[in-house]
Design a protein around this motif. Structure first.
Motif, short mmCIF file in Angstrom:
data_model
loop_
_atom_site.label_atom_id
_atom_site.label_comp_id
_atom_site.label_asym_id
_atom_site.label_seq_id
_atom_site.Cartn_x
_atom_site.Cartn_y
_atom_site.Cartn_z
N MET A 121 -15.25 -9.05 11.20
CA MET A 121 -15.81 -10.26 11.80
C MET A 121 -14.84 -11.40 11.54
N LEU A 122 -14.56 -12.18 12.58
CA LEU A 122 -13.57 -13.25 12.48
C LEU A 122 -14.09 -14.51 13.14
N ARG A 123 -13.75 -15.67 12.55
CA ARG A 123 -14.12 -16.95 13.17
C ARG A 123 -13.40 -17.09 14.51
N ASP A 206 -25.38 -20.48 11.43
CA ASP A 206 -24.94 -21.60 12.28
C ASP A 206 -23.91 -21.14 13.30
N GLY A 207 -24.25 -20.05 14.01
CA GLY A 207 -23.31 -19.46 14.94
C GLY A 207 -22.97 -20.32 16.14
N VAL A 212 -18.52 -16.63 15.86
CA VAL A 212 -17.83 -15.52 15.20
C VAL A 212 -17.77 -14.34 16.17
N SER A 213 -16.65 -13.62 16.16
CA SER A 213 -16.53 -12.40 16.94
C SER A 213 -16.53 -11.19 16.00
N ALA A 214 -16.89 -10.04 16.54
CA ALA A 214 -16.89 -8.80 15.78
C ALA A 214 -16.01 -7.79 16.50
N THR A 215 -15.25 -7.02 15.73
CA THR A 215 -14.32 -6.06 16.31
C THR A 215 -14.47 -4.71 15.63
N ALA A 216 -14.58 -3.65 16.42
CA ALA A 216 -14.55 -2.27 15.93
C ALA A 216 -13.23 -1.68 16.40
N ASP A 217 -12.29 -1.51 15.46
CA ASP A 217 -10.91 -1.18 15.81
C ASP A 217 -10.40 -2.24 16.80
N SER A 218 -10.16 -1.90 18.05
CA SER A 218 -9.62 -2.90 18.99
C SER A 218 -10.65 -3.39 19.99
N ARG A 222 -17.80 -10.93 21.42
CA ARG A 222 -17.74 -12.36 21.13
C ARG A 222 -19.12 -12.93 20.84
N ASP A 223 -19.13 -14.04 20.11
CA ASP A 223 -20.36 -14.81 19.85
C ASP A 223 -21.48 -13.94 19.29
#
Length: 258
Positions: A121-123, A206-207, A212-218, A222-223
């Protein structure tokens, strides 16, 4: 793992000229079968293309043997055109269990994806992410202020996880790494080692203000409002490695690389 004396091989190559040329050369000698009809998949490229292949064809349950014809080749064997069948028969198997991510977006939609390396998870903006972490339904960290956080498998622990100062995990250790990315508060929290059957829930606080986005491998979502990560017990993949340079030995060597 046992292969026929003359296995049917599906050659899958990345788009680089080197990989495409190697595929044509192998196909002339061994023929080229569709992945669904093959006994083994031979992947020509780098780690990124290997992960792409596992996501696309992992459900077939076919063993996968990679040759490095790309930038990064941690999951690959050396590229040598000769003695391919002999190498396949002598190869050692490494069974990988991916993670399953269920990501729920701010709109309420849920997306399910697999990750062989890590879920992260990344901002999305310049503002830090505020996250709450629960394990098996119990809140363990009420608020983590950070650039992000990730959950890594043993096979993926030497990649993004290690770059974020997470631990390298031995293959078959039955644990995953929970690693913060640039944690600001609590400043001293360095992450945790968890049993692989742990259900990890990460909520975004406070999204709307701090997306924040979430990534599984590549694969990115979003959001997100929250994600749930668990071991995918019904899906495994088998990677094949030359005995002199198997995956378990590579992971061990990474811990002593200066």
């Amino acid at each position: 793992m046992s292969l026929p004396a003359q296995p049917r091989i599906a050659f899958l190559a990345s788009s680089t000229p080197e990989a495409q040329a190697a595929r044509q050369g192998f196909a002339k000698v061994f023929g080229d079968h569709a992945p669904e009809e093959a006994d083994v998949l031979c992947v020509l490229g780098g780690d990124g293309f290997m992960l792409h292949t596992l996501h696309r064809h992992g459900a077939l349950g076919k063993p996968v043997y990679g040759m490095k014809l790309g930038t990064v080749g941690f999951l690959m064997n050396q590229h040598r055109p000769e003695s391919l069948v002999e190498r396949l028969h002598a190869a050692e198997a490494a069974v990988l269990k991916p993670l399953e991510m269920a990501a729920t977006s701010e709109s309420g939609a849920t997306v399910r994806l697999l990750a062989y390396n890590e879920v992260s998870m990344l901002r999305q903006t310049r503002q830090t992410a505020h996250l709450r972490i629960s394990l098996n339904g119990q809140v363990r960290l009420e608020e983590l202020v950070c650039d992000g956080v990730l959950v890594a498998t043993p096979a993926g622990s030497t990649a993004y996880n290690f770059s974020a100062h997470g631990p390298i995990l031995p293959l078959g250790s039955q644990v995953v790494a929970l690693t913060p990315i640039a944690a600001f508060r609590p400043r001293r929290w360095r992450g945790a080692l968890l049993r692989s059957d742990t259900v990890v829930r990460i909520e975004v606080l406070d999204g709307h203000k701090r997306p924040v986005s979430a990534t599984a491998d590549s694969h990115e979502v979003r959001d997100v409002a929250e994600i749930e990560v668990r071991e995918a017990t019904e899906r495994t993949v088998t990677l094949l490695f030359d005995p002199e340079h198997n995956l378990e030995e590579r992971i061990l060597n990474e811990q002593f690389t200066t």
